[in-house]
Design a protein around this motif. Structure first.
Motif, short mmCIF file in Angstrom:
data_model
loop_
_atom_site.label_atom_id
_atom_site.label_comp_id
_atom_site.label_asym_id
_atom_site.label_seq_id
_atom_site.Cartn_x
_atom_site.Cartn_y
_atom_site.Cartn_z
N TYR A 13 0.86 -1.18 0.00
CA TYR A 13 0.00 0.00 0.00
C TYR A 13 0.90 1.23 0.00
CZ TYR A 13 1.22 0.02 4.94
OH TYR A 13 1.91 0.03 6.12
N GLU A 30 -7.15 6.41 0.47
CA GLU A 30 -8.22 6.17 -0.49
C GLU A 30 -8.69 4.71 -0.47
OE1 GLU A 30 -9.13 6.94 -5.27
OE2 GLU A 30 -7.10 7.14 -4.47
N LYS A 31 -10.00 4.54 -0.44
CA LYS A 31 -10.67 3.24 -0.50
C LYS A 31 -10.43 2.40 0.76
CE LYS A 31 -10.63 2.97 -5.56
NZ LYS A 31 -10.23 2.18 -6.74
N SER A 32 -9.90 3.03 1.82
CA SER A 32 -9.64 2.30 3.06
C SER A 32 -10.68 2.65 4.12
CB SER A 32 -8.25 2.64 3.60
OG SER A 32 -7.25 2.17 2.73
N GLY A 157 -3.30 -2.80 4.11
CA GLY A 157 -3.28 -1.63 4.97
C GLY A 157 -2.31 -1.76 6.11
N ARG A 180 -8.01 -1.65 3.36
CA ARG A 180 -8.64 -1.61 2.03
C ARG A 180 -9.01 -3.04 1.67
NH1 ARG A 180 -6.78 -2.74 -2.90
NH2 ARG A 180 -4.61 -2.74 -2.21
N ARG A 187 -14.80 -6.98 -0.47
CA ARG A 187 -15.13 -5.93 -1.44
C ARG A 187 -16.64 -5.86 -1.65
NH1 ARG A 187 -11.01 -8.26 -4.64
NH2 ARG A 187 -12.58 -8.83 -6.20
#
Length: 216
Positions: A13, A30-32, A157, A180, A187
């Motif tokens: 990451y 971002e996206k975490s 992460g 993330r 997801r």
């Protein structure tokens, strides 16, 4: 005082050290999905010393039901890399000469650059991963470290652990993290990431807090 950290580019990451940022919860990578928790675990120097030793011997991970294996300290007696100030901002590279320590089973203690593998399940879902210690802090009233994912994890992460002996004599244990989702199930179902993190946090607390200690 001992401080050490591992170089960027060795984890999967980009936001290395972001668990040290004061605004992690408001502005995570971002996206975490960010998470943090703090618990008062006692008071006094003896409690601080005992909790710090527990922290550095990988006990939080084991307390969460994970098996720690393949512990590989960074090669060479000296290690240099990026460090972070109290606000999480990168500062000039530092060097650390660490005296290697071992637990009762002969497992090396936490050290900057150490790579480990963890195996287990959290809420019935796989939690295997390869992790790397990206920073370590050992100060008279604060001990902690941060772990970053390298590969093979269901999330990508970082998480950081710290034990603080505050000026009012209280001892506090704090964990901060950002995840993330990587595995398909996480997801598709982001709430599972938060549930996974809550379960991990409780396991970490069980290992460090005397309230969860087994009776002698």
């Amino acid at each position: 005082m001992r401080r050490g950290s591992f170089q960027e580019g060795t984890v999967d990451y980009a936001a290395v050290g972001a668990t040290q940022a004061a605004d992690l919860m408001g502005y995570p990578p971002e996206k975490s999905i960010p998470a943090e928790a703090s618990w008062r675990i006692g008071s006094g120097e003896a409690r601080f010393t005992t909790s710090a030793d527990t922290l550095l011997s990988w006990a939080p991970l084991r307390g969460a039901g994970l098996r720690v294996s393949d512990v590989r300290p960074a090669s060479g007696p000296m290690y240099s890399g990026v460090s972070f100030d109290a606000e999480g901002a990168p500062v000039a590279p530092s060097r650390l000469e660490a005296d290697q320590r071992f637990d009762a089973d002969g497992t090396p203690y936490v050290g900057a650059g150490t790579t480990i593998r963890v195996h287990g399940r959290v809420k019935g879902l796989r939690a295997d991963a390869q992790l790397r210690v990206i920073s370590v802090t050992e100060e008279p009233r604060r001990v902690g470290y941060a772990l970053g994912t390298v590969d093979g994890s269901v999330v990508s992460g970082e998480e950081s652990f710290a034990v603080d002996w505050r000026d009012n004599d209280e001892v506090w244990f704090t964990v901060r993290a950002f995840d993330r989702p990587v595995a398909a199930v996480y997801r598709l179902l982001p709430p599972l990431v938060r549930r996974r993190r809550r379960e991990l946090f409780q396991g970490y607390l069980r290992a460090v807090s005397p309230l969860f200690a087994s009776p002698s």
